[in-house]
Design a protein around this motif. Structure first.
Motif, PDB file in Angstrom:
ATOM      1  N   PHE A  34       0.783  -0.853  -0.094  1.00 62.08           N
ATOM      2  CA  PHE A  34       0.071   0.214   0.205  1.00 62.08           C
ATOM      3  C   PHE A  34       0.915   1.177   0.079  1.00 62.08           C
ATOM      4  N   ARG A  35       2.147   0.851   1.126  1.00 65.26           N
ATOM      5  CA  ARG A  35       2.901   2.413   1.100  1.00 65.26           C
ATOM      6  C   ARG A  35       3.597   2.323  -0.276  1.00 65.26           C
ATOM      7  N   LYS A  36       3.715   1.701  -1.327  1.00 64.69           N
ATOM      8  CA  LYS A  36       4.739   1.398  -2.150  1.00 64.69           C
ATOM      9  C   LYS A  36       3.824   1.739  -3.382  1.00 64.69           C
ATOM     10  N   ILE A  37       2.481   2.069  -3.372  1.00 60.25           N
ATOM     11  CA  ILE A  37       1.957   1.889  -4.909  1.00 60.25           C
ATOM     12  C   ILE A  37       2.246   3.755  -5.545  1.00 60.25           C
ATOM     13  N   SER A  38       2.996   4.326  -5.673  1.00 60.03           N
ATOM     14  CA  SER A  38       2.652   5.579  -6.182  1.00 60.03           C
ATOM     15  C   SER A  38       2.062   6.436  -7.085  1.00 60.03           C
ATOM     16  N   SER A  39       1.751   5.246  -8.460  1.00 64.70           N
ATOM     17  CA  SER A  39       0.795   5.670  -8.825  1.00 64.70           C
ATOM     18  C   SER A  39      -0.348   4.656  -9.667  1.00 64.70           C
ATOM     19  N   ILE A  40      -1.893   4.730 -10.280  1.00 67.80           N
ATOM     20  CA  ILE A  40      -2.899   4.243 -10.547  1.00 67.80           C
ATOM     21  C   ILE A  40      -2.376   4.688 -12.272  1.00 67.80           C
ATOM     22  N   ASN A  41      -2.472   4.287 -13.080  1.00 71.55           N
ATOM     23  CA  ASN A  41      -2.611   5.014 -13.975  1.00 71.55           C
ATOM     24  C   ASN A  41      -3.557   3.764 -15.078  1.00 71.55           C
ATOM     25  N   LEU A  42      -5.221   5.332 -15.564  1.00 71.04           N
ATOM     26  CA  LEU A  42      -6.143   4.548 -15.901  1.00 71.04           C
ATOM     27  C   LEU A  42      -6.449   3.971 -17.316  1.00 71.04           C
ATOM     28  N   ASN A  43      -5.703   5.146 -17.617  1.00 74.48           N
ATOM     29  CA  ASN A  43      -5.584   4.686 -19.224  1.00 74.48           C
ATOM     30  C   ASN A  43      -6.982   4.641 -20.081  1.00 74.48           C
ATOM     31  N   TYR A  44      -7.699   5.473 -18.901  1.00 75.34           N
ATOM     32  CA  TYR A  44      -9.058   6.652 -20.157  1.00 75.34           C
ATOM     33  C   TYR A  44      -9.569   5.333 -20.313  1.00 75.34           C
ATOM     34  N   GLY A  45      -9.860   4.833 -19.279  1.00 76.74           N
ATOM     35  CA  GLY A  45     -11.104   3.712 -19.759  1.00 76.74           C
ATOM     36  C   GLY A  45     -10.369   2.610 -19.857  1.00 76.74           C
ATOM     37  N   LYS A  46      -9.181   1.981 -19.825  1.00 72.76           N
ATOM     38  CA  LYS A  46      -8.658   0.384 -20.936  1.00 72.76           C
ATOM     39  C   LYS A  46      -7.782  -0.021 -19.256  1.00 72.76           C
ATOM     40  N   ASN A  47      -7.088  -0.614 -20.524  1.00 70.34           N
ATOM     41  CA  ASN A  47      -5.931  -1.714 -18.983  1.00 70.34           C
ATOM     42  C   ASN A  47      -5.014  -0.278 -18.107  1.00 70.34           C
ATOM     43  N   ILE A  48      -5.686  -0.967 -16.637  1.00 69.19           N
ATOM     44  CA  ILE A  48      -4.723  -0.672 -15.731  1.00 69.19           C
ATOM     45  C   ILE A  48      -3.655  -0.673 -15.533  1.00 69.19           C
ATOM     46  N   SER A  49      -2.222  -0.131 -15.175  1.00 68.37           N
ATOM     47  CA  SER A  49      -1.174  -0.125 -14.964  1.00 68.37           C
ATOM     48  C   SER A  49      -0.581  -0.379 -13.602  1.00 68.37           C
ATOM     49  N   LEU A  50       0.130  -0.240 -13.035  1.00 67.62           N
ATOM     50  CA  LEU A  50       0.337   0.350 -11.290  1.00 67.62           C
ATOM     51  C   LEU A  50       1.709   1.071 -11.328  1.00 67.62           C
ATOM     52  N   ASP A  51       2.294   1.587 -10.288  1.00 68.55           N
ATOM     53  CA  ASP A  51       4.267   2.173 -10.512  1.00 68.55           C
ATOM     54  C   ASP A  51       3.976   1.822  -9.394  1.00 68.55           C
ATOM     55  N   PRO A  88       6.759  -2.096 -14.955  1.00 73.74           N
ATOM     56  CA  PRO A  88       5.382  -1.996 -14.213  1.00 73.74           C
ATOM     57  C   PRO A  88       4.460  -2.729 -14.051  1.00 73.74           C
ATOM     58  N   VAL A  89       3.446  -2.028 -13.898  1.00 71.97           N
ATOM     59  CA  VAL A  89       2.814  -4.309 -13.059  1.00 71.97           C
ATOM     60  C   VAL A  89       1.475  -3.459 -13.710  1.00 71.97           C
ATOM     61  N   LEU A  90       1.053  -4.459 -14.953  1.00 67.85           N
ATOM     62  CA  LEU A  90      -0.198  -4.646 -16.204  1.00 67.85           C
ATOM     63  C   LEU A  90      -1.341  -5.109 -15.486  1.00 67.85           C
ATOM     64  N   PHE A  91      -2.582  -4.460 -14.775  1.00 65.77           N
ATOM     65  CA  PHE A  91      -3.265  -4.608 -13.704  1.00 65.77           C
ATOM     66  C   PHE A  91      -4.317  -5.577 -15.074  1.00 65.77           C
ATOM     67  N   GLY A  92      -4.391  -4.835 -16.143  1.00 60.05           N
ATOM     68  CA  GLY A  92      -5.946  -4.789 -16.870  1.00 60.05           C
ATOM     69  C   GLY A  92      -7.206  -4.737 -16.155  1.00 60.05           C
ATOM     70  N   LEU A  93      -7.727  -5.115 -16.123  1.00 56.73           N
ATOM     71  CA  LEU A  93      -9.515  -4.843 -15.298  1.00 56.73           C
ATOM     72  C   LEU A  93     -10.332  -5.880 -14.746  1.00 56.73           C
ATOM     73  N   ASN A  94     -11.196  -5.276 -13.880  1.00 53.67           N
ATOM     74  CA  ASN A  94     -11.613  -6.922 -13.605  1.00 53.67           C
ATOM     75  C   ASN A  94     -10.888  -7.517 -12.405  1.00 53.67           C
ATOM     76  N   ASN A  95     -11.649  -8.310 -11.008  1.00 49.93           N
ATOM     77  CA  ASN A  95     -10.903  -8.462 -10.111  1.00 49.93           C
ATOM     78  C   ASN A  95      -9.850  -8.222  -9.098  1.00 49.93           C
ATOM     79  N   GLU A  96      -9.826  -7.073  -9.346  1.00 47.53           N
ATOM     80  CA  GLU A  96      -8.922  -5.855  -8.811  1.00 47.53           C
ATOM     81  C   GLU A  96      -8.561  -6.459  -7.191  1.00 47.53           C
TER      82      GLU A  96
END
Length: 234
Positions: free
Chosen positions: A170-187, A194-202
């Motif tokens: 939790f402390r290390k999640i610096s950013s969440i890229n929503l990619n304008y509604g497409k696949n989410i990625s985390l830094d 990067p972490v390619l998170f996709g959509l669903n099953n968060e």
């Protein structure tokens, strides 16, 4: 008998007059407001917002102090008590800020109860993940709940899950890229890829991410990874 009645009425009248005089006197006047519990803003900012910086000009009372401070977007509730004559003690309970939303025209804050509030000048101690590349929906407005906004709720679910299962993640999640509604990625802080998170099953993916990062913590392979892909099952 008549004299006693007259005397009694005079005494009662004097007592009433004294009571009214004391009620209007300087005894009940508030000269100082002491605030504790503030983290996001200096005390002076809360005082100024509530227009309590001119006590000598106003007939301020406890109820008025309470109502004005609770209207501040950073405040969830307050306790107001008289500490001693002329001094009021205010305990502030600030709302929990979970993320900062970056937009083209500025910054907003996302609270734990899924509400968007403004990012105010002089705000401090807000060390939370930053949400970027957000595609705003028409019904998503300031001070409203964002529970109907899928993108923001996905981000909030990731943050809340990480906070619950892995405080370090939790402390290390610096950013969440929503990619304008497409696949989410985390830094992630201290992770080069990067972490390619996709959509669903968060929830499921956040738990899995926690386990994977713990496995990679002391292994050299993490220095050669280009990305971590969580978009597919298994």
């Amino acid at each position: 008998m008549f004299k006693h009645i007259v005397l009694l009425l005079v005494i009662v009248g004097v007592l009433l007059a004294l009571a009214l005089t004391l009620n209007r006197s300087e005894i009940n006047k508030i000269y100082k407001i002491e605030i504790t519990g503030n983290e996001y803003l200096p005390k002076e900012n809360y005082i100024k917002f509530a227009k309590l910086d001119s006590l000598y000009e106003s007939n301020i009372n406890i109820s008025l102090i309470h109502d004005r401070l609770e209207k501040h977007p950073y405040i969830k509730n307050v306790d107001v008590v008289i500490q001693e004559r002329g001094i009021v003690q205010v305990q502030i309970y600030e709302t929990t800020i979970e993320a900062m939303l970056l937009k083209e025209n500025g910054q907003l804050l996302l609270t734990s109860n899924a509400q968007l509030i403004p990012f105010l000048p002089n705000t401090i101690n807000v060390d939370v993940p930053i949400i970027v590349n957000y595609k705003q929906k028409k019904n998503t407005k300031l001070f409203n709940s964002v529970t109907n906004d899928e993108s923001l709720m996905r981000a909030l679910t990731i943050i809340t899950t990480a906070q619950f299962v892995d405080e370090e993640l939790f402390r290390k999640i610096s950013s969440i890229n929503l990619n304008y509604g497409k696949n989410i990625s985390l830094d992630i802080t201290n992770i080069k890829f990067p972490v390619l998170f996709g959509l669903n099953n968060e929830v499921k993916k956040t738990v899995y991410l926690s386990k994977v990062l713990k496995e990679l913590k002391d292994k050299k392979i993490k220095n050669y990874l280009q990305y971590l892909d969580l978009r597919f099952d298994n």
